[in-house]
Design an enzyme around this catalytic site. Structure first.
Site, mmCIF file in Angstrom:
data_model
loop_
_atom_site.group_PDB
_atom_site.id
_atom_site.type_symbol
_atom_site.label_atom_id
_atom_site.label_comp_id
_atom_site.label_asym_id
_atom_site.label_seq_id
_atom_site.Cartn_x
_atom_site.Cartn_y
_atom_site.Cartn_z
ATOM 1 C CD GLU A 194 99.767 62.375 35.641
ATOM 2 O OE1 GLU A 194 100.429 62.238 36.672
ATOM 3 O OE2 GLU A 194 98.584 62.729 35.651
ATOM 4 C CB CYS A 240 93.527 56.378 29.463
ATOM 5 S SG CYS A 240 92.613 57.886 29.736
ATOM 6 C CB CYS A 262 91.906 70.678 30.492
ATOM 7 S SG CYS A 262 90.299 70.665 29.659
ATOM 8 C CB CYS A 301 84.969 69.492 34.455
ATOM 9 S SG CYS A 301 84.679 69.645 32.687
ATOM 10 C CB CYS A 325 88.245 67.094 35.780
ATOM 11 S SG CYS A 325 89.626 66.629 34.735
ATOM 12 C CB CYS A 333 87.762 58.981 35.557
ATOM 13 S SG CYS A 333 87.671 57.794 34.248
HETATM 14 S S1 SF4 Z 1 86.799 66.490 32.313
HETATM 15 FE FE1 SF4 Z 1 88.816 67.407 32.756
HETATM 16 S S2 SF4 Z 1 90.011 67.088 30.886
HETATM 17 FE FE2 SF4 Z 1 87.832 66.782 30.336
HETATM 18 S S3 SF4 Z 1 87.125 68.811 29.662
HETATM 19 FE FE3 SF4 Z 1 86.663 68.711 31.845
HETATM 20 S S4 SF4 Z 1 88.478 69.638 32.855
HETATM 21 FE FE4 SF4 Z 1 89.053 69.136 30.736
#
Ligand code: SF4
Length: 346
Positions: free
Chosen positions: A95, A108, A115, A119, A122, A336
């Site tokens: 995306e 963006c 990933c 986190c 996220c 975000c």
């Molecule tokens: S914020 Fe999201 S995209 Fe960025 S490193 Fe952490 S899990 Fe990965």
């Protein structure tokens, strides 16, 4: 043709293309002509490169791809942000988010499918890591919107799906092409690379001397809390991350930004604000306070308005430049931390 059969011509920097052509006995100026067709005129196939001899057009076609990602879905938020779901050549999705403002159109960009870093606030890491994007797939997000929708893009942030510095070579390669006059000719100050704190990547970025902006996704200013929110902190603790950032600022002469997601009852106390302020002061960084986005499988909730005001006030008392960001695109899961590469149809 399978996904890995041949590179896309957009995977090559001007120097690499020049070297490849020279190795075939072609004059170096052919590289400028080819870059002109790809990046200035947005040609979609080699047969359109009409100032090149036919045999060279055929040779390029045999050796390279010239593809853009396919648009699977376009969603427009009521606040004007837009989210584009792109289908890549291997059928995976990423995306890209367009954030329009009065004076700028910021794109963006995603750098990975999924990933590795997980986190807690996220969505991009929830489905795990699938693969790195190639330079051509990163640049393809820009070219698609510029050429198909004629969107006059002004600013570019590597803050979409994935950790940019975990795909260092391909992000660096695309940044070089974005910045090169023969490529997209985008000034380095209009490009921002964001990182969750991949220390070797920050050091390599500094050594490239590209002078792009660096943004640190901080989200907590103690190792204890940061390791809970961002597991990468166990590998690269705060002291190492901040030292690498200081070096970057010193060497690039750029001002840094710190991204800090405000999560209710987790990292939004006045003491948290003071610790964040101390980090921002040390890095001479601007702080962007981001409302925590809600998405399925997340326990994180946004801070309450009164708490946000107290937090901002504590930073301002320390004379830290801080902005409370509006959440853009939350209604289309484009804010975000919400990008998961799945769109609404899946
Ligand atoms: S914020 Fe999201 S995209 Fe960025 S490193 Fe952490 S899990 Fe990965």
């Amino acid at each position: 043709m399978g996904f890995n059969d041949k590179p896309d011509i957009k995977d090559l920097t001007p120097e690499e293309l020049r070297a490849a052509l020279e190795a075939e006995g072609e004059p170096a100026y052919r590289a400028e002509q080819i870059f002109d067709w790809v990046y200035k005129r947005g040609a979609a196939e080699f047969s359109a490169f009409t100032d090149l001899p036919k045999r060279l057009r055929q040779a390029l076609d045999d050796r390279f791809g010239l593809c853009l990602p396919g648009l699977a879905e376009r969603q427009v938020s009521k606040d004007g942000a837009e989210k584009f779901l792109f289908r890549l050549a291997d059928g995976r999705f990423v995306e890209t988010v367009l954030i329009p403002a009065r004076m700028r159109q910021t794109l963006c960009l995603s750098t990975q499918v999924g990933c590795k870093f997980g986190c807690v606030f996220c969505a991009s890491g929830k489905g795990g890591f699938k693969r790195n994007l190639r330079p051509s797939e990163i640049l393809g997000q820009i070219l698609f919107l510029r050429d198909r929708f004629r969107i006059p893009l002004t600013n570019f942030v590597f803050m979409g799906m994935g950790e940019p510095l975990d795909n260092f070579d391909n992000v660096a390669q695309s940044t070089l092409i974005m910045n090169a006059p023969e490529g997209l000719g985008i000034a380095a100050r209009r490009i921002t690379v964001s990182t969750a704190g991949v220390v070797p990547g920050i050091e390599r970025l500094k050594n490239l001397k590209l002078q792009v902006n660096l943004s640190l996704s901080l989200h907590a200013a103690t190792d204890e809390l940061r390791s809970r929110l961002m597991p990468i902190n166990r590998k690269y603790p705060l002291a190492d991350v901040l030292r690498a950032c200081e070096d970057y600022v010193r060497s690039s002469g750029r001002m840094m930004t710190i991204e800090y997601t405000l999560i209710r009852g987790v990292n939004d106390s006045v003491s948290d604000a003071r610790r964040l302020g101390a980090v921002a002061r040390r890095l001479n960084a601007k702080v962007n306070l981001i409302p925590c986005s809600e998405f399925p499988a997340s326990d994180c909730r946004p801070s309450l308005p009164a708490q946000k005001a107290l937090f901002l006030d504590a930073l301002e008392r320390m004379e830290i430049r801080a902005t409370l960001r509006r959440s853009r695109g939350a209604d289309i899961q484009a804010a975000c931390g919400q990008l998961a590469g799945i769109g609404v149809k899946s």
